[in-house]
Motif scaffolding. Structure first.
Motif, short mmCIF file in Angstrom:
data_model
loop_
_atom_site.label_atom_id
_atom_site.label_comp_id
_atom_site.label_asym_id
_atom_site.label_seq_id
_atom_site.Cartn_x
_atom_site.Cartn_y
_atom_site.Cartn_z
N THR A 43 0.85 -1.19 0.00
CA THR A 43 0.00 0.00 0.00
C THR A 43 0.88 1.24 0.00
N ALA A 44 0.35 2.33 -0.56
CA ALA A 44 1.08 3.59 -0.57
C ALA A 44 0.11 4.72 -0.87
N THR A 45 0.41 5.90 -0.34
CA THR A 45 -0.38 7.10 -0.60
C THR A 45 0.56 8.28 -0.81
N GLY A 46 0.08 9.28 -1.50
CA GLY A 46 0.88 10.48 -1.70
C GLY A 46 0.22 11.42 -2.67
N GLY A 47 0.90 12.50 -2.97
CA GLY A 47 0.42 13.44 -3.96
C GLY A 47 1.01 13.11 -5.32
N PHE A 48 0.40 13.65 -6.36
CA PHE A 48 0.97 13.48 -7.69
C PHE A 48 0.74 14.74 -8.51
N THR A 49 1.65 14.94 -9.45
CA THR A 49 1.52 15.98 -10.46
C THR A 49 1.53 15.31 -11.81
N GLN A 50 0.55 15.62 -12.64
CA GLN A 50 0.41 14.98 -13.95
C GLN A 50 0.58 16.01 -15.04
N ILE A 51 1.50 15.73 -15.96
CA ILE A 51 1.69 16.57 -17.13
C ILE A 51 1.10 15.83 -18.31
N ASN A 52 0.04 16.39 -18.87
CA ASN A 52 -0.67 15.73 -19.95
C ASN A 52 0.00 15.99 -21.30
N GLY A 53 -0.40 15.21 -22.29
CA GLY A 53 0.23 15.29 -23.59
C GLY A 53 0.20 16.67 -24.20
N GLY A 54 -0.87 17.43 -23.93
CA GLY A 54 -0.98 18.78 -24.47
C GLY A 54 -0.26 19.83 -23.66
N GLY A 55 0.39 19.42 -22.55
CA GLY A 55 1.14 20.36 -21.72
C GLY A 55 0.38 20.87 -20.52
N THR A 56 -0.90 20.51 -20.39
CA THR A 56 -1.65 20.94 -19.20
C THR A 56 -1.20 20.15 -17.98
N ILE A 57 -1.40 20.73 -16.81
CA ILE A 57 -0.94 20.13 -15.57
C ILE A 57 -2.12 19.90 -14.63
N SER A 58 -2.15 18.73 -14.01
CA SER A 58 -3.16 18.39 -13.01
C SER A 58 -2.44 17.92 -11.76
N THR A 59 -3.10 18.05 -10.62
CA THR A 59 -2.55 17.56 -9.36
C THR A 59 -3.63 16.77 -8.63
N GLY A 60 -3.20 16.04 -7.61
CA GLY A 60 -4.17 15.29 -6.82
C GLY A 60 -3.50 14.33 -5.87
N GLN A 61 -4.29 13.37 -5.38
CA GLN A 61 -3.83 12.36 -4.45
C GLN A 61 -3.92 10.99 -5.10
N ILE A 62 -2.93 10.15 -4.81
CA ILE A 62 -2.89 8.80 -5.35
C ILE A 62 -2.92 7.79 -4.21
N TYR A 63 -3.63 6.71 -4.42
CA TYR A 63 -3.72 5.61 -3.46
C TYR A 63 -3.42 4.32 -4.21
N ILE A 64 -2.50 3.53 -3.69
CA ILE A 64 -2.10 2.27 -4.32
C ILE A 64 -2.34 1.13 -3.34
N LYS A 65 -2.95 0.08 -3.82
CA LYS A 65 -3.10 -1.14 -3.03
C LYS A 65 -2.89 -2.33 -3.96
N ARG A 66 -1.68 -2.84 -3.93
CA ARG A 66 -1.36 -3.96 -4.79
C ARG A 66 -1.85 -5.27 -4.15
N PRO A 67 -2.24 -6.23 -5.05
CA PRO A 67 -2.20 -6.13 -6.51
C PRO A 67 -3.47 -5.51 -7.09
N GLY A 68 -3.31 -4.88 -8.25
CA GLY A 68 -4.43 -4.54 -9.10
C GLY A 68 -5.26 -3.33 -8.77
N ARG A 69 -4.85 -2.53 -7.77
CA ARG A 69 -5.72 -1.42 -7.39
C ARG A 69 -4.95 -0.10 -7.28
N ILE A 70 -5.56 0.94 -7.84
CA ILE A 70 -4.98 2.28 -7.76
C ILE A 70 -6.11 3.29 -7.89
#
Length: 204
Positions: A43-70
């Motif tokens: 398991t893991a949690t944290g923030g993320f910054t996403q740079i999209n193909g067109g150059g726009t930027i998004s932010t948010g929170q990510i949650y991971i629970k392996r296997p198979g879940r995000i």
């Protein structure tokens, strides 16, 4: 952000050069070391910054629970949601009244790191493995489904940490996701990754 762009966040590559924290001239991590790290990442949690193909930027929170879940929760003004669970990926758009866009998880390169048993030494899985003295970069694909794209992962060592990934989708679209202060461990409720439950509550 459009449904296609959010789908690309799971299926596309990141192309951002970062000054990542790590020891100078760190030894290149082996494929076995990275596989072990991912398999121990339950398991893991944290923030993320996403740079999209067109150059726009998004932010948010990510949650991971392996296997198979995000789970990606996007900050305002997007207020979007992406969940992988139960073998599917669902993309929730607050502007849509048609319900989430859904498709199989195994059609995204993220399925490689969310697999129950990650083995990057598997034949034809890794197509690139380099180090710049600070980070180790590994590019991988599903050897049985290379047409679904690839994921480029950047790691630092001592201790091993996943810092960002670059996913390239089946159309060549690229998206960069940078992980901010990813915290491993802790308990995450399965409801976070339940697509049906999210359908009931999203936007309410």
């Amino acid at each position: 952000m459009t449904n296609i762009t959010r789908r690309t966040a799971l299926l596309a590559p990141f192309a951002l050069s970062l000054a990542l924290a790590g020891p100078a001239m760190a030894q290149q991590l082996s494929l076995a070391e990275v596989s072990t790290y991912l398999n121990r990442l339950q398991t893991a949690t944290g923030g993320f910054t996403q740079i999209n193909g067109g150059g726009t930027i998004s932010t948010g929170q990510i949650y991971i629970k392996r296997p198979g879940r995000i789970r990606f929760e996007y900050d305002p003004p997007e207020n979007s949601l992406v969940i992988a669970g139960g073998g599917s990926v669902a993309i929730f758009d607050p502007r849509s009244n048609a319900g989430p866009d859904r498709y199989p998880l195994n059609q995204t390169p993220l399925s490689i790191i969310l697999a129950r048993d990650v083995d990057l030494t598997r034949a034809r899985m890794v197509t690139g493995h380099t180090s710049d003295g600070t980070t180790t970069t590994i590019t991988a694909q599903d050897p049985d489904r290379p047409e679904y794209g690839s994921i480029q992962m950047v790691y630092t060592a001592n201790p091993v940490e996943l810092r960002q990934w670059i996913v390239t989708d089946d159309t060549g679209q690229q998206t960069t996701v940078i992980l901010n202060d990813l915290q491993r461990g802790g308990s995450l409720n399965d409801i976070l990754f339940n697509i049906q439950a999210a359908e009931q509550s999203f936007g309410n």
